[in-house]
Design a protein around this motif. Structure first.
Motif, short mmCIF file in Angstrom:
data_model
loop_
_atom_site.label_atom_id
_atom_site.label_comp_id
_atom_site.label_asym_id
_atom_site.label_seq_id
_atom_site.Cartn_x
_atom_site.Cartn_y
_atom_site.Cartn_z
N ILE A 213 23.64 29.35 -31.77
CA ILE A 213 23.97 28.20 -32.63
C ILE A 213 23.61 28.55 -34.08
CG2 ILE A 213 23.25 25.84 -33.21
CD1 ILE A 213 22.97 25.32 -30.22
N MET A 214 24.50 28.21 -34.99
CA MET A 214 24.26 28.51 -36.41
C MET A 214 24.67 27.32 -37.27
SD MET A 214 25.81 32.26 -36.97
CE MET A 214 25.25 33.60 -35.94
N VAL A 215 24.17 27.29 -38.49
CA VAL A 215 24.70 26.31 -39.44
C VAL A 215 25.38 27.07 -40.60
CG1 VAL A 215 24.29 24.27 -40.85
CG2 VAL A 215 22.92 24.63 -38.80
N ASP A 216 24.57 27.70 -41.46
CA ASP A 216 25.20 28.34 -42.62
C ASP A 216 25.73 29.74 -42.29
OD1 ASP A 216 22.24 28.84 -42.56
OD2 ASP A 216 22.84 30.32 -44.04
N GLY A 219 21.68 33.23 -43.15
CA GLY A 219 20.23 33.47 -43.12
C GLY A 219 19.39 32.32 -43.59
N MET A 220 20.02 31.27 -44.09
CA MET A 220 19.26 30.22 -44.72
C MET A 220 18.56 29.28 -43.75
SD MET A 220 20.72 27.55 -47.40
CE MET A 220 21.13 26.40 -46.12
N CYS A 221 19.19 29.00 -42.60
CA CYS A 221 18.64 27.92 -41.77
C CYS A 221 17.76 28.38 -40.62
CB CYS A 221 19.77 27.02 -41.26
SG CYS A 221 20.63 27.67 -39.82
N GLY A 222 18.00 29.58 -40.10
CA GLY A 222 17.14 30.06 -39.02
C GLY A 222 17.45 29.45 -37.66
N ALA A 223 18.56 28.73 -37.52
CA ALA A 223 18.91 28.11 -36.24
C ALA A 223 19.22 29.16 -35.18
CB ALA A 223 20.14 27.22 -36.42
N ARG A 225 17.85 31.94 -34.41
CA ARG A 225 16.84 32.94 -34.09
C ARG A 225 16.77 33.23 -32.59
NH1 ARG A 225 14.44 28.21 -35.47
NH2 ARG A 225 12.55 27.57 -34.34
N VAL A 226 16.45 34.49 -32.32
CA VAL A 226 16.45 34.99 -30.96
C VAL A 226 15.34 36.03 -30.90
CG1 VAL A 226 18.15 36.77 -31.52
CG2 VAL A 226 17.95 35.97 -29.18
N PHE A 234 17.11 36.92 -36.76
CA PHE A 234 18.17 35.96 -37.05
C PHE A 234 19.50 36.63 -36.70
CE2 PHE A 234 15.82 33.50 -40.68
CZ PHE A 234 14.84 33.15 -39.77
N CYS A 236 22.46 35.89 -37.50
CA CYS A 236 23.44 35.94 -38.59
C CYS A 236 23.22 37.06 -39.59
CB CYS A 236 23.53 34.60 -39.30
SG CYS A 236 22.05 34.18 -40.22
N ARG A 255 18.44 28.11 -25.91
CA ARG A 255 18.71 27.60 -27.25
C ARG A 255 20.18 27.21 -27.42
NH1 ARG A 255 14.94 27.71 -31.12
NH2 ARG A 255 16.52 27.71 -32.75
N GLY B 254 16.27 31.89 -49.81
CA GLY B 254 16.75 32.52 -48.59
C GLY B 254 16.10 32.15 -47.29
N LEU B 255 15.70 33.16 -46.52
CA LEU B 255 15.32 32.96 -45.12
C LEU B 255 14.08 32.10 -44.96
CD1 LEU B 255 15.46 36.66 -43.85
CD2 LEU B 255 17.35 35.13 -44.34
N PRO B 256 14.10 31.16 -44.02
CA PRO B 256 12.89 30.37 -43.77
C PRO B 256 11.80 31.23 -43.13
CG PRO B 256 14.61 29.82 -42.17
CD PRO B 256 15.23 30.74 -43.16
N ASN B 267 13.20 24.98 -28.01
CA ASN B 267 14.18 23.99 -28.46
C ASN B 267 13.44 22.81 -29.07
OD1 ASN B 267 16.19 25.57 -27.48
ND2 ASN B 267 16.48 24.40 -25.59
N GLU B 274 16.73 24.27 -41.94
CA GLU B 274 17.77 23.88 -40.99
C GLU B 274 17.83 22.35 -40.88
OE1 GLU B 274 17.45 25.15 -36.87
OE2 GLU B 274 19.29 24.07 -36.37
#
Lengths: 281, 504
Positions: A213-216, A219-223, A225-226, A234, A236, A255, B254-256, B267, B274
């Protein structure tokens, strides 16, 4: 706006679209992905690049309709436009002459494997491809894959076409026989997980492409991550391709399920409105 | 927004009283209980009377200290005098001589640390509410239509590419456009504004204001190309090859960052970036009308003590959660603006100070269930000058929680820097740029804002944008870039000009 130049339905749920995006096409490399947004209220949807044509300035995507947005996208065809189309994103595949490479694609995962197989072939590799699906009607791009492969193996879970087995069976045989230098396995999380389990035994490096799952997507949101080799990555910016033997697939799949509840609400509302987005307001 | 509360309702603007006895004019706000349930702006702004009264408190100093505290050097006494005189059109024009973002700065600048901190009035009583007055002038223009454009110099026939449409990029682009350059901004997202649209919530900075200020910069002739990820769609090297005579990199922080504690990938664990991006940019707070979902549990833990943590906490609150802020130092060391902390407290955010998370615990399905925290005490000051928090042994406890938002800062995004040849970086991945010229190690390429400094404030990024524009102008005219001494001399001259203006 980004125009849809062509659309083909492969089945009730699986379809292909060719989108006019010259800047993206000019830079696209195998292994990368794009993010699109259908309309002003839409979400940002990450999709792997299935093909690109720099001269025509187009990107091809192959999509499986699952939730509301991919269902809505399926209703759009030639002449319609998308609000946003961003890419290419992620790191390109590392294409070299490795020797013999197996390219295994499961379901819609065959589409992103295609440009990688083509590039590997062009780089002088012997390419053995496996095209896998649940059944014959879901089998994708067999012909296109044949064109860029030295050998092609087709498998279906129900035996309606090709070999009656899971993708892991021929993969195991190829590893057993030896001489495989690298494996690409792209498809649903569960398929990639078992491909990696199979090849791990034989210690053949296996690259997977993760669809988190991603948003941007930048690299900005970190959704996205794995965990890879015990480290958080990340997808992305560090991926989307990783060494499959290092990936925590259970975490990835967990996730991926984060928004099942919301997806259901969204889809039901969409169906009630029969696609008229304005009725939600 | 039917109800408003004024902190001092008795404070009616009266016949002009003698300076400087008047107290600082309170700003009407939505009452805490009401605003905690909506996304409308917390602070409602001054009306004309309030603005004139507040403006009349300004001493119109001959050597205005406030200007020294402003990173972009706004002629503060001059614009305030114009508001006092009721000439709002002239006030906004005066502001726009130096800033492209008055409605934004009036709302989100840390004025208490900058202009207002240096206000002479602040020695004996409260300083002039400079930020609120700036906001008033900008909002007046929004209601009454644009009051003319600044002068745009004849075309210099040169093209500048700006990466990023946040405060640094847009400021630089606006300045260069006024000097007669062709400017294109490349923005990775589908809306311009950078952190102003994805990071800062609607209730603190309405998005139509950001759009308006971006429209203004476009009206100066700047082209904004959305959906363009520099480093992927095209590289910096390609920008140069494609005929950009200079490039300004302002692609942001940039990256968090995460804390690297167990359970951070469960989760229900979000980075603040985000959570805020889903809510602000993607409008997830209006799901399912908007397609982007957001998970907000009944009990949310927000980790961190900065402005971003406050924004995330107050957003979660508005989405219906009970919110626990967890910060490892005391309230005094919190990096957030006082006003933001105060607003959060008023709205009912529960502060767990001197508390640090040690692990996040999940259920069978991989969802957050509890957070384990340990109590902290403050030891000796560390490298940051703040007292180092030390865990108190045996003080671990668990809080049941279903969403965790991690707001502990950001790291440099490698996407652009890794794809650009010859760009010198710091060990942390930030771009190395000369402090006085913002020139990087690469010919014709300048950089500023968060990508150089690490996460900072909107106004500092704007200051960098202005500095970059001055440097790029000199570079493109073939003049030597300014030395540190010359830069200081220019600033001193600017102050002198302010003095002259104030004396008139």
């Amino acid at each position: 706006m980004y125009k849809i130049l062509d659309k083909v339905d492969y089945s009730d749920d699986v379809y292909m679209q060719v989108i006019e995006a010259p800047a993206v096409a000019a830079a696209a490399q195998p292994g990368q992905f794009i993010v699109l947004r259908i309309h002003e209220e839409g979400e940002r949807i990450p999709l792997t690049i299935a093909d690109f044509d720099r001269e025509a300035g187009t990107i091809t995507i192959v999509v499986q309709a699952v939730g509301k947005s991919t269902r809505h996208l399926q209703t759009l065809g030639k002449g319609d436009s998308l609000s946003n189309f961003i890419g290419p994103l992620g790191l390109p595949s590392e294409i070299e002459n490795y020797g013999t490479v197996v390219c295994a694609g499961g379901g819609v995962g065959v589409a992103p494997v295609y440009p990688i197989a083509r590039a590997l072939k062009e780089a002088g590799n012997k390419v053995i491809s496996i095209v896998a699906a649940r059944n014959k009607s879901l089998l994708l791009w067999e012909d296109k894959m044949r064109e860029v492969s030295d050998e092609l193996i087709v498998t279906t879970d129900d035996g309606s076409c090709g070999r009656h087995c899971l993708v892991t069976e021929p993969l195991k045989e190829l590893c057993e026989a030896g001489g495989v230098d690298l494996i690409y396995a792209i498809g649903p999380g569960i398929m990639m997980k078992f491909c990696c389990k199979t090849t791990e035994e034989y210690n053949v490096k296996t690259i997977v492409s993760l669809n988190s799952i991603m948003v941007d997507g930048t690299g900005m949101c970190g959704a996205c991550r794995v965990s890879v080799g015990g480290e958080t990555k990340f997808v992305c910016v560090d991926g989307p391709e990783f060494d499959g033997h290092q990936v925590d697939f259970d975490l990835l799949m967990s996730r991926q399920r984060q928004y099942l509840e919301q997806e259901k609400i969204s889809k039901e509302l969409y169906e009630e409105c029969r696609g008229d987005h304005k009725c939600l307001k | 927004m039917s109800e408003v509360n004024t902190n001092n309702p008795g404070d009616k603007p009266a016949p002009k009283p003698k300076r400087p006895k008047l107290p600082r004019t309170a700003i009407p706000e939505q009452p805490p209980k009401v605003r905690a349930t909506n996304f409308e702006e917390v602070s409602l702004g001054y009306d004309q009377d309030m603005a004139s009264t507040e403006a009349s408190r300004c001493l119109q100093c001959k050597r205005p200290k406030c200007v020294l505290g402003c990173p972009v050097g706004i002629d503060i006494p001059a614009f305030i005098k114009l508001i006092e005189e009721g000439d709002n059109a002239a006030a906004i024009a005066k502001l726009k001589e130096t800033t492209s973002f008055p409605a934004v700065c009036g709302r989100v600048c840390p004025q208490e640390e900058q202009c207002e901190k240096l206000c002479i009035l602040g020695r004996k009583q409260e300083p002039v509410a400079i930020g609120r007055l700036e906001r008033f002038a900008a909002d007046w223009e929004a209601l009454n239509g644009p009051s003319g454009k600044p002068e745009i110099a004849a075309s210099k026939g040169k093209h500048v590419g700006v990466v990023g449409s946040g405060p640094a990029g847009v400021t630089c682009a606006g300045e260069l456009a006024k000097m007669g350059y062709d400017v294109t901004i490349y923005e990775a997202l589908h809306k311009p504004g950078g952190v102003l649209v994805y990071g800062i919530p609607e209730f603190r900075l309405p998005k139509d204001i950001v759009q308006r200020e971006c429209d203004y910069v476009e009206s100066l002739g700047v082209e904004i190309k959305l959906d363009h990820v520099i480093g992927r769609t095209m590289t910096v090297d390609q920008m140069v090859e494609d005929g950009h005579d200079a490039v300004f990199l302002a692609n942001g922080a940039g990256l968090p960052a995460f804390m690297n504690i167990p359970g951070e990938n469960l989760n229900g664990v979000y980075s603040a970036n985000e959570f805020l991006t889903r809510s602000n940019l993607m409008k997830a707070y209006r799901f399912p009308e908007y397609d982007t979902p957001i998970k907000v549990g009944k009990k949310v833990a927000v980790i961190g003590g900065g402005n971003v943590a406050m924004d995330a906490a107050r957003t979660a609150l508005r989405l219906g959660a009970e919110v626990h802020l967890i910060y490892r130092r005391s309230r005094e060391e919190m990096p957030a603006r006082n006003e933001e902390i105060h607003h959060a407290e008023e709205e009912g955010i529960i502060f767990n100070l001197l508390t640090n998370p040690t692990q996040i615990i999940g259920d069978q399905e991989g969802w957050v269930e509890e957070i384990e925290v340990v109590e902290m005490e403050l030891g000796e000051p560390d490298a940051s000058g703040r007292r180092r928090p030390v865990p108190r042994e045996g003080s671990e406890r668990r809080i049941p929680i279903d969403v965790v938002i991690v707001s502990v800062g950001t790291k440099a995004n490698p996407l652009l820097t890794k794809s650009t040849s010859g760009l010198e970086l710091t060990s942390r991945g930030n771009i190395v740029a000369d402090e006085h010229t913002l020139l990087t190690s690469k010919e014709g390429v300048f950089a500023g804002g968060d990508i150089v400094t690490g996460a900072a404030t909107v106004i500092l990024a704007m200051g960098a944008g202005k500095l970059a524009a001055r440097s790029i102008d000199r570079y493109l005219q073939g003049q030597p870039l300014l030395t540190a001494e010359e830069e200081e001399a220019i600033q001193a001259a600017g102050n002198k000009a302010a003095e002259t203006a104030a004396a008139k």
